[in-house]
Design an enzyme around this catalytic site. Structure first.
Site, PDB file in Angstrom:
ATOM      1  N   HIS A 157       2.276   4.564  -5.068  1.00 60.42           N
ATOM      2  CA  HIS A 157       2.842   5.701  -5.795  1.00 60.42           C
ATOM      3  C   HIS A 157       3.055   5.286  -7.246  1.00 60.42           C
ATOM      4  O   HIS A 157       2.688   4.178  -7.643  1.00 60.42           O
ATOM      5  CB  HIS A 157       4.147   6.169  -5.135  1.00 60.42           C
ATOM      6  CG  HIS A 157       5.122   5.045  -4.879  1.00 60.42           C
ATOM      7  ND1 HIS A 157       5.704   4.323  -5.902  1.00 60.42           N
ATOM      8  CD2 HIS A 157       5.592   4.499  -3.721  1.00 60.42           C
ATOM      9  CE1 HIS A 157       6.509   3.405  -5.398  1.00 60.42           C
ATOM     10  NE2 HIS A 157       6.453   3.483  -4.073  1.00 60.42           N
ATOM     11  N   GLY A 208       0.806  -1.212   0.000  1.00 58.70           N
ATOM     12  CA  GLY A 208       0.000   0.000   0.000  1.00 58.70           C
ATOM     13  C   GLY A 208       0.839   1.261   0.000  1.00 58.70           C
ATOM     14  O   GLY A 208       2.041   1.221  -0.260  1.00 58.70           O
ATOM     15  N   VAL A 255      11.217   2.939 -11.010  1.00 60.51           N
ATOM     16  CA  VAL A 255      10.655   4.236 -11.380  1.00 60.51           C
ATOM     17  C   VAL A 255      11.218   5.285 -10.410  1.00 60.51           C
ATOM     18  O   VAL A 255      11.222   5.075  -9.188  1.00 60.51           O
ATOM     19  CB  VAL A 255       9.112   4.214 -11.310  1.00 60.51           C
ATOM     20  CG1 VAL A 255       8.541   5.570 -11.687  1.00 60.51           C
ATOM     21  CG2 VAL A 255       8.563   3.115 -12.218  1.00 60.51           C
ATOM     22  N   GLN A 270       7.659  -9.810   7.785  1.00 56.25           N
ATOM     23  CA  GLN A 270       8.892  -9.368   7.135  1.00 56.25           C
ATOM     24  C   GLN A 270       9.519  -8.165   7.829  1.00 56.25           C
ATOM     25  O   GLN A 270      10.511  -7.620   7.355  1.00 56.25           O
ATOM     26  CB  GLN A 270       8.648  -9.092   5.653  1.00 56.25           C
ATOM     27  CG  GLN A 270       7.789  -7.881   5.353  1.00 56.25           C
ATOM     28  CD  GLN A 270       7.372  -7.829   3.897  1.00 56.25           C
ATOM     29  OE1 GLN A 270       6.653  -8.691   3.414  1.00 56.25           O
ATOM     30  NE2 GLN A 270       7.818  -6.809   3.178  1.00 56.25           N
ATOM     31  N   GLN A 282      14.692  -8.935  -3.505  1.00 59.26           N
ATOM     32  CA  GLN A 282      13.357  -9.550  -3.425  1.00 59.26           C
ATOM     33  C   GLN A 282      13.038 -10.296  -4.728  1.00 59.26           C
ATOM     34  O   GLN A 282      12.546 -11.428  -4.699  1.00 59.26           O
ATOM     35  CB  GLN A 282      12.320  -8.463  -3.155  1.00 59.26           C
ATOM     36  CG  GLN A 282      10.886  -8.926  -3.203  1.00 59.26           C
ATOM     37  CD  GLN A 282       9.945  -7.887  -2.618  1.00 59.26           C
ATOM     38  OE1 GLN A 282       9.823  -7.791  -1.410  1.00 59.26           O
ATOM     39  NE2 GLN A 282       9.298  -7.110  -3.460  1.00 59.26           N
ATOM     40  N   GLY A 323       5.534   4.257  -8.824  1.00 55.42           N
ATOM     41  CA  GLY A 323       6.299   3.019  -9.002  1.00 55.42           C
ATOM     42  C   GLY A 323       5.357   1.821  -9.019  1.00 55.42           C
ATOM     43  O   GLY A 323       5.369   1.004  -9.939  1.00 55.42           O
ATOM     44  N   HIS A 324       4.517   1.742  -7.978  1.00 51.93           N
ATOM     45  CA  HIS A 324       3.523   0.660  -7.933  1.00 51.93           C
ATOM     46  C   HIS A 324       2.633   0.694  -9.166  1.00 51.93           C
ATOM     47  O   HIS A 324       2.337  -0.344  -9.767  1.00 51.93           O
ATOM     48  CB  HIS A 324       2.599   0.811  -6.714  1.00 51.93           C
ATOM     49  CG  HIS A 324       3.271   0.741  -5.381  1.00 51.93           C
ATOM     50  ND1 HIS A 324       3.369   1.825  -4.541  1.00 51.93           N
ATOM     51  CD2 HIS A 324       3.875  -0.287  -4.732  1.00 51.93           C
ATOM     52  CE1 HIS A 324       3.992   1.463  -3.430  1.00 51.93           C
ATOM     53  NE2 HIS A 324       4.308   0.186  -3.512  1.00 51.93           N
ATOM     54  N   GLY A 362       9.005  -4.995  -8.650  1.00 49.76           N
ATOM     55  CA  GLY A 362       9.908  -3.913  -9.034  1.00 49.76           C
ATOM     56  C   GLY A 362      11.364  -4.287  -8.805  1.00 49.76           C
ATOM     57  O   GLY A 362      11.703  -4.901  -7.793  1.00 49.76           O
TER      58      GLY A 362
HETATM   59  P1  AMP Z   1       6.029  -2.382  -1.574  1.00 49.78           P
HETATM   60  O1  AMP Z   1       4.647  -1.818  -1.428  1.00 49.78           O
HETATM   61  O2  AMP Z   1       7.107  -1.455  -1.154  1.00 49.78           O
HETATM   62  O3  AMP Z   1       6.141  -3.765  -0.984  1.00 49.78           O
HETATM   63  O4  AMP Z   1       6.244  -2.567  -3.137  1.00 49.78           O
HETATM   64  C1  AMP Z   1       5.365  -3.342  -3.906  1.00 49.78           C
HETATM   65  C2  AMP Z   1       5.982  -3.605  -5.263  1.00 49.78           C
HETATM   66  O5  AMP Z   1       6.219  -2.378  -5.940  1.00 49.78           O
HETATM   67  C3  AMP Z   1       7.343  -4.314  -5.147  1.00 49.78           C
HETATM   68  O6  AMP Z   1       7.461  -5.271  -6.193  1.00 49.78           O
HETATM   69  C4  AMP Z   1       8.306  -3.181  -5.338  1.00 49.78           C
HETATM   70  O7  AMP Z   1       9.564  -3.591  -5.856  1.00 49.78           O
HETATM   71  C5  AMP Z   1       7.569  -2.318  -6.343  1.00 49.78           C
HETATM   72  N1  AMP Z   1       8.082  -0.948  -6.308  1.00 49.78           N
HETATM   73  C6  AMP Z   1       8.170  -0.133  -5.229  1.00 49.78           C
HETATM   74  N2  AMP Z   1       8.768   1.036  -5.574  1.00 49.78           N
HETATM   75  C7  AMP Z   1       9.071   0.945  -6.889  1.00 49.78           C
HETATM   76  C8  AMP Z   1       9.725   1.806  -7.825  1.00 49.78           C
HETATM   77  N3  AMP Z   1      10.168   3.004  -7.475  1.00 49.78           N
HETATM   78  N4  AMP Z   1       9.878   1.362  -9.098  1.00 49.78           N
HETATM   79  C9  AMP Z   1       9.434   0.136  -9.461  1.00 49.78           C
HETATM   80  N5  AMP Z   1       8.816  -0.720  -8.629  1.00 49.78           N
HETATM   81  C10 AMP Z   1       8.638  -0.339  -7.355  1.00 49.78           C
END
Ligand code: AMP
Length: 251
Positions: free
Chosen positions: A25, A22, A165, A52, A142, A27-28, A136
């Site tokens: 942004h 959640g 991103v 985690q 990961q 990136g997600h 990502g």
């Molecule tokens: P998180 O919510 O931080 O667990 O991220 C969820 C997914 O979004 C994971 O696969 C992250 O690697 C990906 N993600 C988070 N930030 C970015 C970013 N800046 N660019 C690309 N993927 C991202």
């Protein structure tokens, strides 16, 4: 969720899955857009997975802007958001432990992190039953752990890595960037800048380690070359940032 996915499967529809914690942004949403293009159905999970997080980490203060997240998913044409309150029975006792890619890098300061990640991702795969799952590259280790788990355990999911991103100033987008004060954010910019320069050097690890040690306001956690990528983590105040770049001559 499982029944919904099974009904899509019976109708011959493919399912793309984006697991997240959640605080969504751009990136997600880049992962969501790719999943949208490549599948008939798209599922986003929003779950701040407690297993985690280490005992001294930011589990309780992790941002949870649920209403904004749902609005973003709706606007992006997501078919289902899976947002459970808990995924663990009280007497939960089964773990997925990848034992090679889960060593070094982030695991040095977060020893139980990847066991929690692998376990929750396999659980989510079993609930969402996706054809493709999007991760990502920002979280490079990961991706390495999930790819290895999927291969080793014959999980019938195609893992699709997506490039990092960044904001216009170079900082990789992260839900944790909102912890940074404006002053800290300014200081943090040296991190992606030096990482990019380091990735073009002959000895990228040593170069980056030395360069980061000289920056006021940034504390080095680790620098490590792994699977063709220069990976690093730093502390800016109480916020831990990670980033990585492919090194010259490699992918
Ligand atoms: P998180 O919510 O931080 O667990 O991220 C969820 C997914 O979004 C994971 O696969 C992250 O690697 C990906 N993600 C988070 N930030 C970015 C970013 N800046 N660019 C690309 N993927 C991202």
């Amino acid at each position: 969720m499982q029944q919904l996915s099974q009904s899509w499967y019976r109708a011959g529809e493919s399912v793309g899955f984006v697991p997240t914690m959640g605080a969504l942004h751009r990136g997600h949403m880049t992962l969501v857009e790719k999943a949208r293009r490549e599948n008939d159905r798209v599922v986003v999970s929003i779950y701040v997975n407690p297993t985690q997080f280490g005992p001294k980490e930011d589990l309780n203060k992790y941002p949870r802007p649920r209403r904004e997240d749902l609005a973003l998913c709706r606007a992006a044409g997501v078919d289902a958001v899976f947002a459970p309150t808990s995924l663990y029975p009280e007497d939960f006792s089964t773990w997925v432990e990848e034992t090679v890619q889960s060593k070094g890098r982030c695991a040095v300061s977060r020893p139980i992190h990847f066991r929690g990640v692998a376990t929750v991702v396999l659980k989510l795969f079993n609930i969402v039953l996706p054809d493709r799952a999007y991760f990502g590259r920002k979280d490079a280790q990961q991706v390495d752990v999930i790819e290895r788990m999927v291969r080793d355990l014959d999980v019938p999911v195609k893992v699709v890595p997506v490039e990092t991103v960044r904001d216009a100033d170079g900082l990789a987008l992260s839900s944790r960037n909102r912890y940074l004060s404006p002053e800290e954010r300014k200081r943090a910019l040296a991190f992606p800048r030096l990482l990019r320069l380091a990735s073009q050097q002959k000895q990228p690890e040593a170069w980056l380690r030395q360069a980061l040690r000289r920056v006021v306001g940034i504390k080095l956690d680790y620098v490590e070359l792994a699977n063709g990528r220069l990976c690093a983590a730093v502390w800016v105040g109480t916020t831990r940032l990670i980033d990585n770049r492919p090194v010259r001559g490699k992918r």
